[in-house]
Design a protein around this motif. Structure first.
Motif, PDB file in Angstrom:
ATOM      1  N   HIS A   1      55.136  46.625 -96.726  1.00  0.00           N
ATOM      2  CA  HIS A   1      54.017  45.880 -96.623  1.00  0.00           C
ATOM      3  C   HIS A   1      52.724  46.666 -96.105  1.00  0.00           C
ATOM      4  O   HIS A   1      53.023  47.442 -95.234  1.00  0.00           O
TER       5      HIS A   1
ATOM      6  N   GLY B   1      40.619  48.758 -86.548  1.00  0.00           N
ATOM      7  CA  GLY B   1      40.040  47.286 -86.532  1.00  0.00           C
ATOM      8  C   GLY B   1      40.582  46.334 -87.794  1.00  0.00           C
ATOM      9  O   GLY B   1      41.663  46.740 -88.054  1.00  0.00           O
TER      10      GLY B   1
ATOM     11  N   GLY C   1      57.850  49.832 -91.000  1.00  0.00           N
ATOM     12  CA  GLY C   1      56.953  48.668 -91.757  1.00  0.00           C
ATOM     13  C   GLY C   1      56.413  49.248 -92.846  1.00  0.00           C
ATOM     14  O   GLY C   1      55.132  48.875 -93.308  1.00  0.00           O
TER      15      GLY C   1
ATOM     16  N   PHE D   1      47.244  42.374 -92.665  1.00  0.00           N
ATOM     17  CA  PHE D   1      48.088  41.882 -91.602  1.00  0.00           C
ATOM     18  C   PHE D   1      48.579  40.196 -92.074  1.00  0.00           C
ATOM     19  O   PHE D   1      47.766  39.603 -92.360  1.00  0.00           O
TER      20      PHE D   1
ATOM     21  N   ALA E   1      62.958  45.059 -83.546  1.00  0.00           N
ATOM     22  CA  ALA E   1      62.725  44.052 -82.434  1.00  0.00           C
ATOM     23  C   ALA E   1      64.346  44.023 -81.714  1.00  0.00           C
ATOM     24  O   ALA E   1      64.631  43.364 -80.925  1.00  0.00           O
TER      25      ALA E   1
HETATM   26  N1  LIG Z   1      45.830  44.795 -90.506  1.00  0.00           N
HETATM   27  C1  LIG Z   1      45.140  44.878 -89.443  1.00  0.00           C
HETATM   28  O1  LIG Z   1      43.978  44.289 -89.257  1.00  0.00           O
HETATM   29  C2  LIG Z   1      45.744  45.760 -88.249  1.00  0.00           C
HETATM   30  C3  LIG Z   1      44.723  46.130 -87.259  1.00  0.00           C
HETATM   31  C4  LIG Z   1      44.930  46.990 -86.409  1.00  0.00           C
HETATM   32  C5  LIG Z   1      46.396  47.368 -85.985  1.00  0.00           C
HETATM   33  N2  LIG Z   1      47.371  46.958 -86.876  1.00  0.00           N
HETATM   34  C6  LIG Z   1      48.673  47.853 -86.760  1.00  0.00           C
HETATM   35  O2  LIG Z   1      49.002  48.156 -87.887  1.00  0.00           O
HETATM   36  C7  LIG Z   1      50.347  48.262 -88.377  1.00  0.00           C
HETATM   37  C8  LIG Z   1      50.707  47.644 -89.665  1.00  0.00           C
HETATM   38  O3  LIG Z   1      49.682  46.323 -89.867  1.00  0.00           O
HETATM   39  P1  LIG Z   1      49.704  45.741 -91.120  1.00  0.00           P
HETATM   40  O4  LIG Z   1      48.569  45.093 -91.379  1.00  0.00           O
HETATM   41  O5  LIG Z   1      50.463  46.754 -92.352  1.00  0.00           O
HETATM   42  O6  LIG Z   1      50.870  44.865 -91.242  1.00  0.00           O
HETATM   43  P2  LIG Z   1      51.550  43.794 -92.191  1.00  0.00           P
HETATM   44  O7  LIG Z   1      51.106  44.128 -93.645  1.00  0.00           O
HETATM   45  O8  LIG Z   1      51.849  42.439 -91.593  1.00  0.00           O
HETATM   46  O9  LIG Z   1      53.192  44.635 -92.473  1.00  0.00           O
HETATM   47  C9  LIG Z   1      53.865  44.792 -91.188  1.00  0.00           C
HETATM   48  C10 LIG Z   1      55.072  45.486 -91.544  1.00  0.00           C
HETATM   49  O10 LIG Z   1      56.012  45.712 -90.288  1.00  0.00           O
HETATM   50  C11 LIG Z   1      57.266  45.301 -90.581  1.00  0.00           C
HETATM   51  N3  LIG Z   1      57.714  44.459 -89.547  1.00  0.00           N
HETATM   52  C12 LIG Z   1      57.344  43.284 -88.984  1.00  0.00           C
HETATM   53  N4  LIG Z   1      58.362  42.955 -88.271  1.00  0.00           N
HETATM   54  C13 LIG Z   1      59.473  43.826 -88.112  1.00  0.00           C
HETATM   55  C14 LIG Z   1      60.684  43.751 -87.496  1.00  0.00           C
HETATM   56  N5  LIG Z   1      60.830  43.011 -86.482  1.00  0.00           N
HETATM   57  N6  LIG Z   1      61.314  44.957 -87.536  1.00  0.00           N
HETATM   58  C15 LIG Z   1      61.014  45.930 -88.644  1.00  0.00           C
HETATM   59  N7  LIG Z   1      59.999  45.926 -89.336  1.00  0.00           N
HETATM   60  C16 LIG Z   1      59.178  44.867 -88.996  1.00  0.00           C
HETATM   61  C17 LIG Z   1      57.015  44.440 -91.910  1.00  0.00           C
HETATM   62  O11 LIG Z   1      58.223  44.217 -92.745  1.00  0.00           O
HETATM   63  P3  LIG Z   1      59.590  43.117 -92.848  1.00  0.00           P
HETATM   64  O12 LIG Z   1      58.861  42.234 -92.688  1.00  0.00           O
HETATM   65  O13 LIG Z   1      60.000  43.681 -94.025  1.00  0.00           O
HETATM   66  O14 LIG Z   1      60.235  43.546 -91.649  1.00  0.00           O
HETATM   67  C18 LIG Z   1      55.869  45.193 -92.605  1.00  0.00           C
HETATM   68  O15 LIG Z   1      56.614  46.242 -93.380  1.00  0.00           O
HETATM   69  C19 LIG Z   1      50.869  47.102 -87.208  1.00  0.00           C
HETATM   70  O16 LIG Z   1      51.441  47.801 -85.988  1.00  0.00           O
HETATM   71  C20 LIG Z   1      49.649  46.513 -86.735  1.00  0.00           C
HETATM   72  O17 LIG Z   1      49.716  45.894 -85.438  1.00  0.00           O
HETATM   73  C21 LIG Z   1      46.898  46.393 -88.189  1.00  0.00           C
END
Ligand SMILES: NC(=O)c1ccc[n+]([C@@H]2O[C@H](COP(=O)([O-])OP(=O)(O)OC[C@H]3O[C@@H](n4cnc5c(N)ncnc54)[C@H](OP(=O)(O)O)[C@@H]3O)[C@@H](O)[C@H]2O)c1
Length: 268
Positions: free
Chosen positions: A19, A188, A16, A193, A69
């Motif tokens: 982004h 949190g 991931g 996201f 996935a």
């Molecule tokens: N931001 C929050 O508020 C928050 C809070 C708690 C936990 N988290 C967790 O922290 C982690 C990162 O969150 P984030 O906020 O950085 O999310 P984000 O900005 O939406 O980035 C998600 C990343 O995951 C990749 N991804 C999504 N679907 C994918 C797939 N099918 N296969 C491979 N890569 C995939 C995306 O890249 P591509 O689209 O290029 O595949 C992107 O690089 C996640 O696990 C999220 O659940 C986030």
């Protein structure tokens, strides 16, 4: 206690990485001198990031586009990582859906389980034997405070994050003293996201400003926590309090309340 010392043959892996928190984790690891393998689906974004990190920090960055996935694409990456010298794994890629399960696309919900749960489990199992053999390694898993308790209208996401939270904290205790650090990042709200069905204005209205942290803040706190082999990192003071509250509040009272907030996020 610290992260493994960067070595020319070793790689830190970030899933991931195109982004958000993953991009910030990759940037922070590169700044600390680690050569990288970065992965996500969007190859152009990964190539851009690889170029920037190589220019800025003179590190080697290998790009592996993969949909985590998809079981076949995941197996290809998993098999490669099992044969490489992986010093750090940030199993971070994840996505969320909002709304009642019965109204969501069933295929999308199944894919979410594959990405958020199997995508973490598979890669951890691939790198763990090598790390234990070398008596050195760091595994960071991105769970969430959303995994602390059930969340109506965010059911699949909360359940997959409960899996990651529990798996990471269990493994932390299993390998304690082995030279391998295992830390859960359970944030949190982080201002990164992307949930397709939720616009920024709605989430800003429903989630108070003081709860948000930046992706950079979360990434730095996570890697500092991994270096110290912390069990769980929750970035930001107010988010820590929220996390403790939703871990220990009586579910009979807290679950319907939080479910209503997620219902509003879903526009219900
Ligand atoms: N931001 C929050 O508020 C928050 C809070 C708690 C936990 N988290 C967790 O922290 C982690 C990162 O969150 P984030 O906020 O950085 O999310 P984000 O900005 O939406 O980035 C998600 C990343 O995951 C990749 N991804 C999504 N679907 C994918 C797939 N099918 N296969 C491979 N890569 C995939 C995306 O890249 P591509 O689209 O290029 O595949 C992107 O690089 C996640 O696990 C999220 O659940 C986030």
């Amino acid at each position: 206690m610290s992260l493994p010392v960067p070595h020319p043959d070793a790689r830190a892996v970030v899933t991931g990485a195109s982004h958000g928190i993953g991009e910030a984790l990759a940037s922070e690891l590169a700044a600390r001198g680690h050569n990288l393998i970065i992965t996500s689906r969007r190859e152009e974004l990964l190539n851009d990031l690889a170029g920037r990190l190589t220019d800025r920090h003179n590190v080697t960055v290998e790009v592996r586009p993969a949909d985590l996935a998809d079981a076949a694409q995941r197996a290809e990456l998993r098999d490669e990582l099992a044969t490489r010298n992986i010093s750090v794994l940030c199993a971070n890629a994840g996505a969320a859906t909002i709304g009642p399960v019965a109204q969501l696309d069933a295929a999308g919900e199944r894919a979410l389980v594959q990405l958020n749960a199997a995508g973490v489990h598979d890669l951890v199992l691939a790198v763990l034997p090598g790390m234990l053999e070398r008596r050195s390694g760091g595994i960071l898993m991105s769970g969430s405070t959303a995994g602390n308790a059930p969340i109506p209208n965010n059911a699949t996401y909360a359940a997959t994050k409960a899996f990651v939270n529990s798996f990471s904290e269990s493994l932390h205790h299993e390998v304690r003293g082995s030279g391998v650090h295992v830390t859960l990042l359970a944030p949190g709200p982080v201002r990164t996201f992307t949930v397709e069905s939720v616009d920024e204005a709605t989430s800003s209205r429903l989630v108070p400003d003081y709860l948000w942290v930046s992706g950079e803040h979360a990434a730095k706190a996570a890697l500092d926590g991994l270096a110290r082999n912390k069990t769980r990192v929750v970035p930001g003071g107010p988010a820590k309090i929220m996390s403790l509250t939703n871990q220990y509040a009586p579910r009979r009272i807290s679950v319907p309340i939080i479910g209503r907030v997620y219902g509003q996020l879903a526009g219900l």
